[in-house]
Design an enzyme around this catalytic site. Structure first.
Site, short mmCIF file in Angstrom:
data_model
loop_
_atom_site.label_atom_id
_atom_site.label_comp_id
_atom_site.label_asym_id
_atom_site.label_seq_id
_atom_site.Cartn_x
_atom_site.Cartn_y
_atom_site.Cartn_z
N HIS A 476 -10.81 0.22 3.96
CA HIS A 476 -9.83 0.89 3.10
C HIS A 476 -10.21 0.95 1.63
O HIS A 476 -9.69 1.80 0.89
CB HIS A 476 -8.47 0.19 3.24
CG HIS A 476 -7.30 1.09 3.00
ND1 HIS A 476 -7.31 2.11 2.07
CD2 HIS A 476 -6.08 1.14 3.56
CE1 HIS A 476 -6.15 2.74 2.08
NE2 HIS A 476 -5.38 2.17 2.98
N TYR A 590 8.09 1.43 1.73
CA TYR A 590 6.88 1.95 1.10
C TYR A 590 6.46 3.22 1.84
O TYR A 590 6.25 3.20 3.05
CB TYR A 590 5.78 0.90 1.19
CG TYR A 590 4.45 1.25 0.54
CD1 TYR A 590 4.03 0.55 -0.58
CD2 TYR A 590 3.61 2.22 1.06
CE1 TYR A 590 2.80 0.83 -1.18
CE2 TYR A 590 2.39 2.51 0.47
CZ TYR A 590 2.00 1.81 -0.64
OH TYR A 590 0.79 2.10 -1.22
N THR A 603 -3.43 6.47 -4.77
CA THR A 603 -2.09 6.53 -4.17
C THR A 603 -1.03 6.04 -5.15
O THR A 603 -1.33 5.39 -6.15
CB THR A 603 -2.02 5.68 -2.89
OG1 THR A 603 -2.28 4.30 -3.23
CG2 THR A 603 -2.99 6.16 -1.85
#
Length: 774
Positions: A476, A590, A603
């Site tokens: 990630h 979230y 993000t």
């Protein structure tokens, strides 16, 4: 080792008669062709740098400027207002050129300077245009004249065919919000979650923070924003991902799935051949910058493409306190794992990309290889799946046992590879007697596998199952899911619709029988390495994860949009209702939003549990079980609020990244903030993300309705919460991926997903039959 001998271009021996030199023309030819490929790439990069450097103009526009200047001078006019004469006076070649030649050269120099000035002006104008975001907040069908003019100008500036990175220098920088606005939005977001006394306490903390420490931290943050390309992204990458000392498997890495109903071929080696080829074709497009820049759907607004730079030839290397992302310019091989053995598979030969059939042939050699794993080799990948910091961390193990000799060479082959491939020994997919359970096992397999048969540190790993099903697991830190999803969409479409298979399921093309055998990697692993302890940590985590994948087919975005409601808002509100009925209250929620409208954007958090969504859910729970005008009004209000929150997050007016950066500044300064500490310790018990479908033109769902993507998912963020990923496919389908932990008695992914789609969210079905109320 025949392949080793083939790699030697020449041999010589010294005899009494002299030196006997033996040349291998085949090896010399391979070296020559590889060199040609390398030089072609260099030339292509130089060409692309020129094209990007002059964007939004084109290199040929210099010719028009030069011709215009010369034509004006020919008409006895001086467009430079005397500058050409001054340039002529300072030319160092005035002795060797005639007067006419000096004038011509001076005019060309002036034309070049004028052309460069115009490029800078155009780029500045484009940056101003891309900094305008008011268009996102205007209602559909009620566009202002300002926005109409803006749209025309953006299209005009985008008329040139851009390369992948052409817009990068024209994208605006992420703005730092006013601290007062961020605190106000934060307090609004937690209001439905706190009792009156708790809310008053948090308000006091926020006010105290703003009046004392907050403004000081804000000044430092604005200073960083002046010189940094993006004031968030480098800290976000380092402190959220690379400095995390827990396992990245499940906690950070995420997965992507194959088609739901279709497996293009049941031949494992053939599927691997086409998949690897499609990925390398995508890499070629990235390297040549032939991919079209991603844009906001339905507009000409470009998104930042910086995350594509480290997609291939990248690995995460462990450190004691922080990991490091390493990226190599090129790699001509992939690393392959099968039945406990590691292989190095060359995918280029003499500068030529192997055909899908040749890669299949090489993969089949690996599948047919009967050799057993070397001692310690089979479960070596567990070093990448456990804690980054143990009694003896992965970084120390790497330094102690893998920094020299055969272990270093083999580890380099994995880390420097284009990507990692696992040829799995299991069958996966929906087909079988238990399709629901099969999908759940498929998700868990991609999320963590056996904890040692993936290399979780690679930028992404491809998994090819025994029955031809495929999937991927992505690290990630280097990029977010939309970037990987774009890659995976291209891979699936190219595999199924462009490369294709023969009638018997094999790849198309011919095979060069002289290809060397895939190179088996060699290890010398002592028994005291930390593989077993790392595997124990990873196995405990994997066993605790509960995954459920659910294709919802009752209706999709087509029906929702007819109700004049955002599909994403509709799903988010349904998840809020499901959680409320599941746990008896609301939680901090979230939803990932992107900030790629800005350079190097990643993000931002959309706090989708709002006062408006809670009001709708409470009304529904307090007796408004029938869908009526009042409940529909509340639903629309909640939907509009959610859309506004999403737009604010996209345009740099979010909450959490700003507070996170203020917290980092406070740590650098060595000061404590009770407010920031409490905010950043709040658990996200419902973590959600939508996987966007970005290249629908690649999938002809009308003629091929079975080629439906399943999307992907991730592990739960909180131990007592849920991770929910969803993908809206076409007009009539939504795929959900839900994860939780068995160790929490309050969360069950399978039961919870059923409630999302049927029991708890029965209002979705009511909406299906009560459309007049919308």
């Amino acid at each position: 080792m025949a392949e080793a001998h083939q790699a030697v271009a020449f041999q010589f021996t010294i005899t009494p008669e002299g030196i006997d030199l033996q040349l291998s023309y085949q090896a010399l030819n391979l070296i020559y062709r590889s060199g040609v490929r390398s030089w072609k790439k260099r030339v292509s990069r130089m060409r692309n740098r020129v094209i990007k450097g002059v964007f939004p103009a084109s290199p040929s526009s210099w010719l028009f400027v030069a011709i215009g200047i010369l034509a004006t001078m020919y008409m006895q006019s001086d467009p430079s207002m005397g500058l050409i004469s001054k340039i002529q006076q300072h030319l160092p070649l005035h002795v060797s050129l005639s007067d006419q030649g000096q004038t011509m050269l001076s005019a060309l120099v002036f034309s070049t300077l004028l052309w460069l000035s115009l490029i800078l002006a155009l780029r500045f104008c484009l940056k101003l245009l891309l900094s305008y975001h008011q268009w996102m907040f205007e209602q559909h069908g009620r566009i202002s004249n300002t926005t109409k003019i803006w749209v025309t100008l953006v299209r005009l500036f985008s008329s040139q065919k851009p390369l992948l990175y052409s817009y990068q220098t024209s994208l605006p920088h992420l703005p730092v919000p006013a601290i007062k606005d961020t605190l106000s939005r934060y307090l609004e977001s937690v209001r439905p979650l706190l009792e009156d006394t708790q809310y008053k306490r948090m308000t006091d903390l926020a006010n105290q923070f703003e009046s004392n420490l907050g403004n000081r931290l804000q000044r430092y943050l604005k200073l960083k924003a002046l010189w940094a390309t993006n004031y968030v992204s480098d800290w976000w990458e380092e402190y959220i991902y690379l400095r995390s000392r827990g396992p990245i498997m499940v906690n950070s890495n995420y997965y992507g799935m194959d088609f739901l109903y279709v497996t293009p071929t049941p031949v494992q080696a053939a599927r691997a051949g086409n998949t690897v080829t499609a990925l390398l074709l995508y890499r070629r497009k990235v390297n040549r910058e032939e991919l079209k820049p991603s844009r906001v759907p339905g507009t000409d607004i470009p998104l930042c493409a910086a995350q594509c730079e480290r997609m291939f030839n990248t690995t995460r290397t462990p450190g004691v306190e922080t990991d490091v992302l390493q990226h190599w310019q090129d790699s001509e091989f992939v690393a392959v794992y099968h039945r406990g053995r590691y292989f190095k598979l060359w995918v280029y030969r003499a500068g030529r990309l192997l055909s899908p059939r040749e890669i299949e042939h090489q993969m089949q050699k690996i599948l047919d290889d009967p050799s057993p794993p070397l001692p310690g080799e089979e479960k070596l990948g567990a070093l990448t799946s456990g804690d980054r910091y143990q009694v003896i961390p992965w970084a120390q193990t790497r330094k102690q046992y893998f920094s020299s000799g055969v272990n270093k060479r083999s580890l380099d082959a994995i880390e420097r590879s284009a990507f990692f491939v696992t040829l799995d020994t299991e069958d996966q997919g929906m087909e079988g007697d238990d399709p629901v359970g099969n999908l759940d096992r498929y998700a868990k397999s991609l999320l963590h596998g056996k904890c040692y048969d993936r290399w979780f540190d690679k930028s992404f790993s491809i998994v090819i199952y025994k029955n031809g099903k495929s999937g991927l697991n992505a690290e990630h830190s280097w990029a977010d899911a939309p970037t990987v999803a774009h890659l995976w969409e291209y891979t699936l479409a190219t595999d199924a619709f462009q490369l294709g298979y023969t009638e018997d399921g094999h790849c198309r093309g011919e095979v060069d029988r002289s290809l060397p055998h895939p190179q088996r990697l060699v290890w010398d692993i002592p028994s005291e390495t930390q593989v077993s302890s790392s595997l124990a940590v990873a196995q405990t985590l994997a066993d605790d994860v509960d995954c459920h994948v659910f294709p919802f087919r009752e209706f999709g975005k087509g029906r929702i949009k007819k109700c004049r409601i955002s599909p994403d808002a509709f799903i988010q509100i349904s998840l809020q209702l499901a959680y409320f009925r599941d746990r008896g209250g609301f939680c901090l929620t979230y939803e990932a939003s992107m900030t790629r409208l800005f350079r190097e954007g990643r993000t931002e958090t959309v706090r989708s549990c709002s006062n408006e969504s809670c009001a709708f859910i409470r009304a529904l729970e307090d007796g408004e079980s029938e869908v009526n005008e009042y409940s529909m009004q509340l639903l629309r209000r909640a939907s509009e609020k959610h859309q506004n929150l999403y737009r604010m997050a996209m345009t740099g007016a979010g909450i959490d990244r700003h507070l996170f950066c203020l917290y980092v500044v406070s740590k650098y300064l060595g000061v404590e903030s009770a407010f920031l500490k409490e905010v950043l310790s709040e658990p996200w018990r419902l973590s959600t993300s939508q996987t966007p479908v970005q290249q629908m033109e690649l999938f002809d769902l009308k003629n091929h309705p079975d080629f439906v993507s399943l999307g992907g998912g991730f592990g739960p963020v909180a131990d007592d919460g849920y991770g929910v990923s969803y993908i809206i496919v076409g007009e009539d389908m939504i795929n959900f991926h839900v994860s939780s932990k068995h160790s929490c008695t309050d969360t069950v992914s399978n039961w919870n997903q059923a409630t999302v789609t049927y029991k708890n969210c029965y209002f979705l079905t009511l909406c299906q039959f009560k459309l007049p109320y919308f």
